[in-house]
Design an enzyme around this catalytic site. Structure first.
Site, PDB file in Angstrom:
ATOM      1  N   ASP A  52       1.300 -35.563   9.053  1.00 30.41           N
ATOM      2  CA  ASP A  52       0.543 -35.379   7.942  1.00 30.41           C
ATOM      3  C   ASP A  52      -0.932 -34.804   7.947  1.00 30.41           C
ATOM      4  O   ASP A  52      -1.280 -34.897   9.136  1.00 30.41           O
ATOM      5  CB  ASP A  52       0.438 -36.761   7.074  1.00 30.41           C
ATOM      6  CG  ASP A  52       1.709 -37.277   6.557  1.00 30.41           C
ATOM      7  OD1 ASP A  52       2.686 -36.367   6.150  1.00 30.41           O
ATOM      8  OD2 ASP A  52       1.865 -38.389   6.485  1.00 30.41           O
ATOM      9  N   TYR A 111       2.866 -43.467  19.120  1.00 26.02           N
ATOM     10  CA  TYR A 111       2.174 -43.219  18.355  1.00 26.02           C
ATOM     11  C   TYR A 111       0.884 -44.208  18.773  1.00 26.02           C
ATOM     12  O   TYR A 111       1.060 -45.261  19.200  1.00 26.02           O
ATOM     13  CB  TYR A 111       2.115 -43.349  16.956  1.00 26.02           C
ATOM     14  CG  TYR A 111       2.915 -42.242  16.021  1.00 26.02           C
ATOM     15  CD1 TYR A 111       2.419 -41.307  15.422  1.00 26.02           C
ATOM     16  CD2 TYR A 111       4.361 -42.067  16.164  1.00 26.02           C
ATOM     17  CE1 TYR A 111       3.031 -40.311  14.790  1.00 26.02           C
ATOM     18  CE2 TYR A 111       4.915 -41.312  15.436  1.00 26.02           C
ATOM     19  CZ  TYR A 111       4.365 -40.214  14.802  1.00 26.02           C
ATOM     20  OH  TYR A 111       5.073 -39.312  14.122  1.00 26.02           O
TER      21      TYR A 111
END
EC number: 5.4.99.12
Length: 245
Positions: A52, A111
């Protein structure tokens, strides 16, 4: 010829990875333009994880096809030349077979979420970590993490507009590394729901603020209701670290 590329980017000034119809400045758009400038071929890039706006990457992986057969180092250097002055860098290029797919061949994605726990404003890590001014009890956050590992219905930890068909995911690994004011939270799974990592981080921070005990994390999961979990942590603390194939 199919090319697999590993890329790094600072996501601060981009609208995210994916091209958007009425918006410019996506990472995908800029990368594809750079490829066109050196190859004179229009390509579509496919990526392991669509980040994003504001999210960074240390080892994002994408692939694209060209009719021409270039040496891997030529592709890397040419793309990087045409990416100037954007904060995107191609770290590595490999030629691969046509069966490889950056997204569908992935076995695990990793992540990292970075928190700086102090009162003073950030300078070096501005827009590269989440500044949390309230003192955090990291031991409680570590205990809460244990309830999130494994296979669960993560409905409480997904964005309301998440398009994934199933909320059931397996969190293969989730750990917190704490050093002084730095709190690094590492996530590993085959795939993630939209905003899953950031909502988990927001929830762990609430636990660290003593808003609820670590055991309540289990109740949040079992509720299968987004309103039970914490806030969605800001994007700029999140990094796509790497992908396993």
């Amino acid at each position: 010829m199919r090319y697999k590329i590993t890329i790094e980017y600072n996501g601060s000034n981009f609208i995210g990875w994916q091209r958007q119809k009425h918006l410019s400045n996506s990472i995908q758009e800029i990368l594809e333009e750079a490829i066109f400038k050196f190859s004179r071929e229009s390509v579509t890039t496919y990526v392991a994880g669509r980040t994003d706006a504001g999210v960074h990457a240390l080892g994002q992986v994408a692939h694209f096809d060209l009719t021409a057969d270039f040496d891997a180092y030529v592709v890397r250097n040419a793309i990087n030349y045409h990416l100037i002055p954007h904060s995107i860098s191609v770290l590595n290029v490999e030629k691969t077979d046509d069966e490889f797919h950056a997204r569908f061949s992935a076995k695990k994605r990793h992540y990292l979420y970075k928190i700086i726990n102090r009162y003073s404003p950030l300078t070096i890590d501005y827009n590269r970590a989440w500044l949390v001014r309230n003192p955090l009890d990291v031991e409680k956050m570590m205990r809460a993490v244990e309830y999130i590992k494994g296979n669960h219905d993560f409905s409480s930890f997904r964005a309301r507009h998440c398009q994934s068909k199933s909320p059931v995911k397996t969190m293969d690994d989730l750990k917190i590394i704490h050093s002084d004011q730095c709190i690094d939270i590492y996530f590993s799974a085959i795939s993630f729901l939209h905003n899953q990592v950031r909502i988990i981080v927001g929830t762990l921070v609430e636990c660290g603020k003593n808003s609820f005990p670590p055991e309540y994390t289990k109740d949040i999961l079992e509720a299968k209701d987004r309103s039970y979990a914490g806030m969605t942590a800001p994007p700029y603390g999140l990094y796509f670290v790497k992908v396993d194939y």
